[in-house]
Design a protein around this motif. Structure first.
Motif, short mmCIF file in Angstrom:
data_model
loop_
_atom_site.label_atom_id
_atom_site.label_comp_id
_atom_site.label_asym_id
_atom_site.label_seq_id
_atom_site.Cartn_x
_atom_site.Cartn_y
_atom_site.Cartn_z
N GLU A 166 -6.44 0.15 0.12
CA GLU A 166 -5.75 0.83 -0.98
C GLU A 166 -6.27 0.32 -2.33
OE1 GLU A 166 -1.27 1.85 0.40
OE2 GLU A 166 -1.85 -0.26 0.62
N LEU A 167 -6.54 -0.97 -2.39
CA LEU A 167 -7.06 -1.55 -3.63
C LEU A 167 -8.46 -1.01 -3.93
CD1 LEU A 167 -6.01 -3.53 -5.73
CD2 LEU A 167 -7.19 -5.36 -4.51
N LYS A 168 -9.27 -0.83 -2.89
CA LYS A 168 -10.61 -0.28 -3.08
C LYS A 168 -10.55 1.16 -3.58
CE LYS A 168 -13.18 -3.08 0.27
NZ LYS A 168 -13.95 -3.08 1.55
N VAL A 169 -9.60 1.93 -3.06
CA VAL A 169 -9.45 3.33 -3.50
C VAL A 169 -9.10 3.36 -4.99
CG1 VAL A 169 -8.03 5.40 -3.29
CG2 VAL A 169 -8.85 4.23 -1.24
N MET A 170 -8.19 2.47 -5.40
CA MET A 170 -7.80 2.44 -6.81
C MET A 170 -8.95 1.97 -7.70
SD MET A 170 -5.31 3.38 -8.59
CE MET A 170 -6.03 3.76 -10.17
N LEU A 171 -9.74 1.03 -7.19
CA LEU A 171 -10.91 0.59 -7.95
C LEU A 171 -11.91 1.73 -8.10
CD1 LEU A 171 -12.52 -1.64 -9.34
CD2 LEU A 171 -13.44 -2.29 -7.10
N HIS A 172 -12.04 2.55 -7.07
CA HIS A 172 -12.94 3.71 -7.15
C HIS A 172 -12.47 4.67 -8.24
CE1 HIS A 172 -15.68 6.86 -5.87
NE2 HIS A 172 -14.66 7.71 -5.83
#
Length: 465
Positions: A166-172
């Protein structure tokens, strides 16, 4: 004597605090707000500190017993000029008090947050967006490992049970924001993102993305032939790609940096008229003070019980003014001696800088070396070449000739500026070239001076185009 030495060593800020503290403690001293309007012809002739004739530099001890009905003017005013205008009837503060705030440019965090608010995100995602924005470094990169950020997130909000995915999606999402390349986890990733934003898409884009993703070390090694061979193109094509890289920004957040810039107000002004150098005090740094006329009269007329206290404060105020006068007289005297000793620097530049020791100046102005050290501490000089601390003009001798480290570094900079960028000069070659100019220094010293100048090694300076 101790107070005089303390005043001499004070920087501008420290002196302002000393003056402010003395004004608060001693009723006999006041700021001379209207000194220019009240000064008579005699005061105009010798009112400014340090600009009096040399025969007037020493104050006669008997002057301490003169009448104080005439103001003891020392034009060294510290006034907040805005105070003269803030009550002006034309200024309506209620109407304009938020003007500067409204006109201020957005910070990077505000700019990114406004963009995230336009996306269809949940409240949790928005909060994660704020966390990631806060994690960006000064260059706009997200260099903190996501696992570390996740640990902090879950510690702050264990009820959300956020995963690294989920954190990677938000970073994207954050990486899609302006400026291009923001939120990248490496330089290569940032450059790839910027290339994908280019319109129209350059012909070298695909090759550049692949090189950055898998073979970035070849770029660091300047291995054009290997890149050309791997991608079945010519070295000219590779050079075209590298030329395109010049339009990319390795620091996406650079335009939003708000680093505080310290403003230095020089104490000494050096002006040049043909081959003559004139050294003067900067009147803006001179506090304007005077003895309070009413309290001085009261000290003469007061009853015995109060007279000693008032006269004691009057004496302290006189000595404080004398310490200020001596401070600026000494500063000007020392500055003139420094400019005389380093005249070639002011006329020809850093290459003409000479070795100068405080002992030399001490002998020139007949003062102790410790006094010279106090006089130059925290003081600045401005000339046509820029603003310099007075301590800049005292250099350690590194050779047997008269050249100082400053001069050698200037020559070193000149040699590197004029080198062939595709075949930069090694430290050994620079040492040889300096020797031909009469400056015998070791290769290690060359490397040290190069580091001081912020210049990379010859391998790192090599340019392919």
């Amino acid at each position: 004597m101790q107070n005089a030495l303390k005043i001499l060593q004070c920087s501008q800020l420290e002196l302002a605090h000393e003056v402010e503290a003395f004004l608060a403690e001693n009723m006999m001293l006041e700021q001379d707000v209207n000194s220019e309007a009240e000064m008579d012809d005699a005061a105009l002739v010798q009112g400014h500190l340090g600009v009096k004739n040399e025969q007037n530099n020493l104050t006669n001890d008997s002057s301490m017993h003169h009448s104080v009905e005439l103001d003891q003017l020392i034009p060294t005013e510290m006034i907040d000029e805005w105070a003269e205008y803030e009550d002006h009837p034309l200024l309506d503060h209620s109407e304009h008090e938020t003007f500067d705030h409204d006109a201020a440019e957005l910070s990077l965090a505000e700019h990114l947050w406004q963009q995230l608010q336009l996306l269809p995100l949940s409240e949790t995602d928005r909060w994660l967006g704020l966390v990631l924005i806060d994690a960006l470094d000064d260059n706009g990169y997200c260099t903190e490992p996501l696992e570390n950020i996740l640990a902090e997130v879950n510690a702050a909000r264990p009820d959300l049970d956020i995963t690294v995915a989920e954190l990677k999606v938000m970073l994207h999402h954050l990486q899609q924001c302006d400026p291009p390349g923001i939120g990248a986890q490496s330089l290569e990733e940032s450059l790839i993102a910027q290339i994908r934003h280019l319109h129209p898409v350059p012909i070298w884009a695909e090759m550049a993305i692949d090189v950055l993703r898998y073979h970035s070390k070849w770029l660091l090694q300047h291995d054009l032939k290997r890149i050309a061979r791997t991608y079945a193109c010519t070295e000219t094509d590779v050079i075209t790609m590298l030329e395109g890289f010049k339009g990319l920004n390795p620091y996406p957040a650079a335009a939003y940096r708000t680093d505080a810039i310290e403003t230095v107000l020089p104490d000494i002004i050096v002006t040049q008229k043909q081959a003559e150098l004139e050294v003067t005090l900067n009147e803006e740094v001179l506090p304007k003070l005077r003895i309070n006329r009413q309290y001085a009269r009261l000290a003469q007329q007061a009853k015995i019980a109060q007279r000693d206290l008032l006269r004691g404060q009057l004496t302290e105020a006189r000595f404080f003014l004398k310490s200020l006068e001596d401070r600026f007289d000494t500063l000007l005297k020392v500055a003139k001696a420094i400019v005389t000793a380093q005249a070639d620097f002011f006329l020809q530049g850093e290459r003409a800088m000479k070795v100068l020791k405080m002992q030399t100046i001490a002998e020139a102005v007949a003062l102790n070396e410790s006094t010279i050290s106090r006089a130059v501490a925290g003081k600045y000089l401005i000339c046509s070449r820029g603003t310099y601390p007075l301590s800049f003009f005292f250099s350690n001798q590194v050779t047997d000739d008269e050249a100082s480290g400053v001069a050698i570094r200037a020559i070193l900079q000149e040699l590197i500026d004029g080198e062939n960028k595709q075949k930069p000069l090694s430290d050994q070659k620079l040492q040889t070239l300096l020797a031909t100019r009469g400056h015998e220094i070791s290769r290690r010293t060359v490397a040290k001076y190069r580091d001081v100048l912020g210049i990379k090694s010859s391998t790192e300076r090599k340019q392919l185009v």
